[in-house]
Every structure is written in C-alpha cells, then in structure tokens.
Design an enzyme around this catalytic site. Structure first.
Site, PDB file in Angstrom:
ATOM      1  CB  CYS A   1      -3.633 -45.069-113.610  1.00 50.63           C
ATOM      2  SG  CYS A   1      -4.971 -43.811-114.473  1.00 50.63           S
TER       3      CYS A   1
ATOM      4  NE  ARG B   1      -4.120 -50.423-110.663  1.00 47.82           N
ATOM      5  CZ  ARG B   1      -3.484 -50.052-109.380  1.00 47.82           C
ATOM      6  NH1 ARG B   1      -3.192 -51.143-108.501  1.00 47.82           N
ATOM      7  NH2 ARG B   1      -3.664 -48.920-109.002  1.00 47.82           N
TER       8      ARG B   1
ATOM      9  CD1 TRP C   1     -10.754 -46.779-116.083  1.00 48.22           C
ATOM     10  CD2 TRP C   1     -10.942 -44.914-114.572  1.00 48.22           C
ATOM     11  NE1 TRP C   1     -12.140 -46.552-115.615  1.00 48.22           N
ATOM     12  CE2 TRP C   1     -12.003 -45.603-114.639  1.00 48.22           C
ATOM     13  CE3 TRP C   1     -10.558 -43.889-113.526  1.00 48.22           C
ATOM     14  CZ2 TRP C   1     -13.192 -45.171-113.849  1.00 48.22           C
ATOM     15  CZ3 TRP C   1     -11.743 -43.645-112.988  1.00 48.22           C
ATOM     16  CH2 TRP C   1     -13.037 -44.016-113.114  1.00 48.22           C
TER      17      TRP C   1
ATOM     18  CG  ASN D   1      -1.264 -44.742-111.075  1.00 55.56           C
ATOM     19  OD1 ASN D   1      -1.257 -44.741-112.417  1.00 55.56           O
ATOM     20  ND2 ASN D   1      -1.164 -46.090-110.594  1.00 55.56           N
ATOM     21  N   GLY D   2      -3.138 -40.739-110.323  1.00 57.96           N
ATOM     22  CA  GLY D   2      -3.677 -39.706-109.520  1.00 57.96           C
ATOM     23  C   GLY D   2      -4.147 -38.561-110.343  1.00 57.96           C
TER      24      GLY D   2
ATOM     25  CD  GLU E   1     -22.210 -57.288-102.982  1.00 59.94           C
ATOM     26  OE1 GLU E   1     -22.364 -55.882-102.848  1.00 59.94           O
ATOM     27  OE2 GLU E   1     -21.479 -57.676-103.495  1.00 59.94           O
TER      28      GLU E   1
ATOM     29  CE  LYS F   1     -20.282 -57.905-107.001  1.00 59.73           C
ATOM     30  NZ  LYS F   1     -20.243 -57.391-105.799  1.00 59.73           N
TER      31      LYS F   1
ATOM     32  CD  GLU G   1     -19.804 -54.926-109.576  1.00 59.65           C
ATOM     33  OE1 GLU G   1     -19.200 -54.179-109.823  1.00 59.65           O
ATOM     34  OE2 GLU G   1     -19.951 -55.511-108.561  1.00 59.65           O
TER      35      GLU G   1
ATOM     36  CG  HIS H   1     -43.700 -47.699 -99.339  1.00 59.23           C
ATOM     37  ND1 HIS H   1     -44.859 -47.292 -98.762  1.00 59.23           N
ATOM     38  CD2 HIS H   1     -43.361 -48.769 -98.590  1.00 59.23           C
ATOM     39  CE1 HIS H   1     -45.138 -47.821 -97.936  1.00 59.23           C
ATOM     40  NE2 HIS H   1     -44.470 -48.797 -97.679  1.00 59.23           N
TER      41      HIS H   1
ATOM     42  CE  LYS I   1     -10.871 -56.015-106.992  1.00 50.52           C
ATOM     43  NZ  LYS I   1     -12.323 -56.528-106.512  1.00 50.52           N
TER      44      LYS I   1
HETATM   45  O1  M6R Z   1     -11.860 -51.557-102.427  1.00 48.19           O
HETATM   46  P1  M6R Z   1     -13.068 -51.108-101.995  1.00 48.19           P
HETATM   47  O2  M6R Z   1     -13.770 -52.131-101.105  1.00 48.19           O
HETATM   48  O3  M6R Z   1     -13.051 -49.663-100.858  1.00 48.19           O
HETATM   49  O4  M6R Z   1     -14.215 -50.847-103.117  1.00 48.19           O
HETATM   50  C1  M6R Z   1     -15.400 -50.243-102.854  1.00 48.19           C
HETATM   51  C2  M6R Z   1     -16.045 -50.358-104.359  1.00 48.19           C
HETATM   52  O5  M6R Z   1     -15.502 -49.453-105.376  1.00 48.19           O
HETATM   53  C3  M6R Z   1     -16.292 -51.760-104.560  1.00 48.19           C
HETATM   54  O6  M6R Z   1     -16.835 -52.762-103.688  1.00 48.19           O
HETATM   55  C4  M6R Z   1     -17.137 -51.900-105.916  1.00 48.19           C
HETATM   56  O7  M6R Z   1     -18.483 -51.572-105.498  1.00 48.19           O
HETATM   57  C5  M6R Z   1     -17.232 -53.188-106.564  1.00 48.19           C
HETATM   58  N1  M6R Z   1     -16.915 -53.215-108.080  1.00 48.19           N
HETATM   59  C6  M6R Z   1     -18.235 -54.129-106.198  1.00 48.19           C
HETATM   60  O8  M6R Z   1     -18.356 -55.301-106.765  1.00 48.19           O
END
Ligand code: M6R
Length: 614
Positions: free
Chosen positions: A2, A28, A80, A106-107, A487, A491, A494, A510, A609
């Site tokens: 949010c 966000r 959100w 927010n929260g 990683e 990427k 997502e 395995h 985000k």
């Molecule tokens: O803001 P942060 O680095 O703590 O966020 C952690 C994860 O939420 C963030 O890295 C998430 O996995 C991303 N979408 C990856 O691209």
C-alpha cells in the site's frame, strides 16, 4: 504494497497532486486506489478497483473544474489487499459510519476483530471487510472536536502496525498522521505540507523531509508541522535533505524501470564504492558499521538474514566471509530465523540485508536478534528506512531508488558491499595486504565489467527471444555462481511467469533431472571459476536428456560451444567478482524474455516492491 500520499495547503490543485503522487507510488504494487478531499462544504471520497488511471478517469467523469477550487486538504491511497478482496468498497480511504472522518492506512490492525465486535455491539454498521474501517470508526468514536487527540486515543486501543493519514469533515485544513511499524515521511513546504509512505511522491515538491518514528503523531497544516508522541508530548525530529531528484525516479526514456535500473548498474556500483576504498591500509572504509578492528576481532560468528534477492546476495556474501576471514557465517531466510529459536550472543553479528529497509520479515529478524543481545548491522538502500534506523549501524548502498519490482541494481550493489565488508573483516584478521590489494583492484574494475555485459545486450535479447516460449527452466551453478543461479531463476519467474528453478549443478541429478527433456532448457553458469569442469559434466547430463543448454562462459572460451546451444559471454575477471557481471547477463535475459512475452515487467502480478506484511 500500500501507498499513502496527502497534501495540505492552498498553493496546488489537490486532485492533481494526489493523483500524481499515487502514480509515483505505483511501483510498490497495488490493486485499488482512492482519495478523499476536504471541502468547506464537506468531504468527497472517490475510490476505484484497478489502476490509478481508473480513479483518474472516474474523477474526471464527475469533476467540474470548480468543484475542488477551494480545497485545502486531501489524502489518497493505493491498496494491496490484505483484508478482503480488491474492490471499491474495500479500497481506501475509509470513513466512519457517521461520515465524519476519512482515513488511509498502511499496515495491519491485529486486534481488529475484537474492536469490530465491540463497535458493532453499540450499533455501528460496517460496509467493508477491512481492518481500516474499524480504525476509522474507532477514531470517530473518540472524536470530540480535537482530531489529533481522537487519533491518539484510538491508536492506544490498537495492536498491530500502521502508517495513517486522517482528515475530518469539520476541519478541512489539517491532516493527522501517525506511524507504528509502517513508514510515514512528511514533506516540509512553505505554507503547505505533504505526507507519503515514501519519498517518491514528495520529490517534485520538496527535498526537505521528516521521517516519523514509531509512536509519533503529527498534525500537518498550512501553518506548520506539529510533532508529538502518543502522550501528546512535543517531540523533535531532524529535517533530512534528500539528494535524489524526481528524475532519478523516472524511466529515463527506457520502456521499463527494470531496464533503466539494469543499465545504470555501472554507476550504481561506483556510487556504492565511492570513497570507501582505503588504498593505504588496503581495506574498505565502512564508517557506518561503527566497528573497530578490535570489535571485529570479537565477532565469533556472523548470521546474515534477508529475503528474496537480498537473501541471494547474502549467500554470495557467505562465500566472501568464509574465503577472506576466519569467521563462520550462516545465511538465514529472515522469516524462518525469527520463528526458530536462533542461538545468539553478544559475539554474534547479525547482518540484515534489505533494499527497501522495510521488509517485515527482515525487520522482525533484527528485532529478535537485538532482543537476544546480538550485535546488529544492516545493508539497506533506502536511507532512513526502518531497518536502517533500527539497526543503527550499517552500510547504505547509495544505488538510487529502485522502482522496478524485480530487484536488479540492489543485488549487485549488495554483493559489492558484502565483498567490501568481508575485505574489512579479513584485513582486521588474517587477510594479507597483497590479497586485499587484489580484491580492491577487482572491485574497481566492476563498473567496466558490467558495461561489457551491457554491450552484449542485443545478443542476449536474441537468445531470450529464442527461448521465450518455454514453460519451464532450470538454472544451475556452483560455488560463487550457485546463488547467482538462484537469483537468475527468481528474476525469470517473477517477471516472465515462466516456471524456473535455480539449483546447485550437482543437485540436479538428485531428483530434478527427472523433469528434463527437449522442452526444458537449462541455463548453466559455466564461467572459468573453480568447479567449471564439473559444471561441464552437469551440462552433459542435461544434454543427454535432450535439454537445450544456454551457458554463460568467460569471453574467448571456444570450448563451450561444444557443450551449449547458446552462449552469453562474461568478461574475464576473478572468481570473487564474477557473480556481478554474470547476474547482469541473467537480468537482461529475464527482461528480454518477459518483454517478448508482453509481460507487465515493472509491476508483475501478485508482487509488491516492499513486502511490509509477514
Ligand atoms: O527490500 P528487500 O530487499 O528486503 O526485499 C526482499 C524481497 O522482497 C525482494 O528482494 C524480492 O524478492 C524481489 N521482488 C526480487 O526481485
């Protein structure tokens, strides 16, 4: 997650400033939006499921230029969903049953069910499924003409987290804001004031901001900013001067923020390293850590806690600390760490890594670590974020705002920072001057190494196009490139929605090897680092199952063409730094696959985000 924006003053067009602010918060991630505007004649609330442009359309459809001419206050929100589905009724702002106030939040209010039951028993009817509407009614019940006291009285009955902005129908010239566990930033203006959940909506109007602390409550009006705590005692908070300009948060002519952020990595990494290399003592100057060589000698164990991409950076860091220091390191998923019973003491250094500095699980992990007496430090990008402030010691990335939901430049800057930290710890211990010099010189080459990968982006785009219709993918690597495989897969999944798994190359046989066939490409990280021969062996295992293989390989490696269908070349560099140029190739690959598939790259479905709920 949010987002909140609010304005009080008579210098600007209120609907425009709110919509513009919401647009700047779109990165966000959200599923509905709304705004409330205070008028002398009452209060207008407008909400819409979907994107901010829907809200804009709706506003303009019923908007006469004159309607908001004399408005002096407004609040707005992107939601959100957490309680109840994303629809118009559940969207914020929420008002109370008497329509006296409007609230954006927010929260999460943890005890909202019991509060709702109590309010229902005195006849209050609720329209939405949200915890926020409960809070709106609670404030209204406490309201006897002083909005700030009413908000404080209501918040004293609440458990949970909040960043809120509240306006009242009969006081159309002030906003009351408060925070506990969810960030609130105030923008300081002349005869006007702004509020937002992060600085991006404020940047076009002011560079002077105040970060609220937990339990702060503040009245914003044209005549000033009245900062208090929940017991109505005035508090002072520093005004910070932000050097990010509004353009830094825009796309710079690229189609997507993600591409812009991938491409700006040479600069971002330079900024991360700027002023931090000590060539005389052959170490890194990381003053924010506030650790003397003696303190470092007292650290008997390091625990790195993080989530998502930051967790993968932490995994690379583990290799650094183990190679350069004598200190054992464990890397923990922050969410798991918090709910186990981690054994920590004063000699354990817990390093929280977080781009946003607001990730709820990471925050909970450091709180747990602090409570158990461990030394806590952070690596954050967002200055003044909660994790940065709560740890008190740490290193900022200085990578600039990262807007694309998929984290890119934060990862490479986190890895560079971890290498600098390991260098500092190593030099306080067993690492020789000459070994330290080699690390510094490799770090200094990084911007150029990344530039060389970016120069090959047309070729990577062609390879991406070829594989863009795949349904499944495996990424494999060893050693320093094992976390990079994780990683790279993250990427791809997502932003392109292709199922992708990152595996240690040796683990494939395995179990997951059962899934391989001609429809399942394998992206193998086969650069010239120790373990490369074994990766080539693993590639053979994949090819024997007919999987197409894309390899990353060191420039000039002619041999690799015998083993792979397609190759992405990575410049020659030491094992230490090879994760950085390699991941850049994988970021570009994921980006171009997703673009080919027409995906909404900067705001992938279901993702936010900054994940500020557990
Ligand atoms: O803001 P942060 O680095 O703590 O966020 C952690 C994860 O939420 C963030 O890295 C998430 O996995 C991303 N979408 C990856 O691209």
């Amino acid at each position: 997650m949010c987002g909140i924006v609010g304005y009080v003053g008579a210098k600007r067009n209120i609907p425009e400033i709110l919509l513009e602010g919401l647009k700047r918060l779109e990165y966000r991630g959200y599923d509905s939006a709304g705004l409330a505007i205070g008028l002398d004649s009452g209060m207008e609330i407008l909400k819409s499921p979907g994107k901010v442009k829907e809200l804009d359309r709706k506003l303009k459809a019923g908007w006469t230029q004159d309607k908001f001419k004399n408005a002096k206050v407004g609040i707005a929100h992107t939601r959100w969903a957490t309680h109840g589905p994303p629809n118009e009724v559940n969207a914020h702002p929420h008002s109370d049953s008497k329509n006296r106030i409007a609230l954006v939040h927010n929260g999460i209010i943890d005890n909202y069910s019991e509060l709702k039951a109590r309010l229902s028993s005195i006849g209050i009817k609720f329209k939405s499924e949200t915890d926020t509407e409960v809070l709106a009614n609670l404030i209204s019940e406490c309201y006897e003409g002083d909005l700030c006291s009413a908000v404080a009285a209501a918040l004293k009955q609440v458990t949970g987290t909040y960043g809120i902005a509240v306006i009242a129908k009969d006081q159309p010239d002030k906003i009351v804001v408060a925070r506990k566990g969810s960030p609130i930033v105030i923008g300081v203006g002349d005869d006007e004031a702004f509020v937002a959940s992060d600085i991006s909506p404020l940047l076009p109007y002011t560079k002077r901001v105040i970060y609220l602390d937990d339990n702060d409550i503040t009245v914003l009006s044209r005549s000033g900013i009245d900062l208090r705590n929940m017991d109505n005692v005035p508090v002072t908070r520093e005004i910070a001067h932000i050097d990010w300009d509004a353009n830094a948060a825009e796309k710079d002519g690229r189609e997507h923020f993600m591409l812009k952020e991938i491409e700006e990595q040479p600069l971002a990494i330079s900024n991360t390293m700027r002023g931090r290399m000590d060539h005389n003592l052959v170490t890194a100057k990381l003053d924010g850590l506030n650790l003397t060589p003696r303190d470092i000698a007292g650290v008997s164990r390091i625990v790195i806690a993080a989530c998502g991409t930051s967790l993968h950076a932490g995994m690379v860091g583990e290799y650094y600390f183990e190679d350069l220091t004598s200190t054992p390191v464990e890397v923990e998923q922050a969410a798991e760490f918090r709910y186990r019973n981690p054994i920590l003491d004063r000699d354990t250094l817990v390093i929280a890594i977080s781009q946003s500095g607001e990730t709820a699980d990471t925050l909970a992990a450091i709180r747990e670590a602090k409570q158990k007496g461990a030394l806590v430090a952070s690596i954050c990008n967002v200055v003044g974020s909660t994790i940065a402030r709560e740890t008190g010691r740490g290193v900022y990335l200085h990578a600039g705002p990262e807007i694309g939901v998929a984290s890119t430049k934060a990862f490479t800057c986190q890895v560079a920072t971890l290498l600098m930290m390991a260098l500092k710890f190593g030099r306080a211990g067993r690492l020789s001057r000459s070994a330290g010099q080699k690390i510094i010189s490799e770090l200094e080459k990084l911007p150029d190494l990344v530039r060389q990968v970016l120069d090959s982006s047309d070729k990577i785009a062609r390879i991406a196009k070829k594989y863009s219709s795949a349904k499944d993918f495996f990424y494999i690597g060893r050693g320093y490139l094992y976390p990079v495989a994780l990683e790279g897969a993250l990427k791809l999944k997502e932003i392109s929605y292709i199922h992708a798994e990152g595996y240690h190359a040796a683990e494939l046989k395995h179990g997951p090897i059962a899934l391989l066939d001609e429809n399942v490409p394998v992206l193998a990280l086969a650069n010239n680092i120790p373990g490369k021969d074994k990766v080539i062996g693993n590639i053979q295992e994949c090819r024997a199952r007919k999987s197409p293989v894309i390899a990353t390989a060191t420039f000039g490696d002619k041999d690799i063409l015998k083993h792979a269908d397609d190759v992405m070349e990575i410049p020659e560099c030491s094992d230490f730094v090879t994760p950085i140029p390699t991941v850049v190739a994988l970021q570009l690959f994921a980006y171009y696959v997703a673009r080919e598939r027409g995906c909404p790259i900067d705001q992938p479905r279901n993702l936010a985000k900054s994940v500020t709920v557990e």
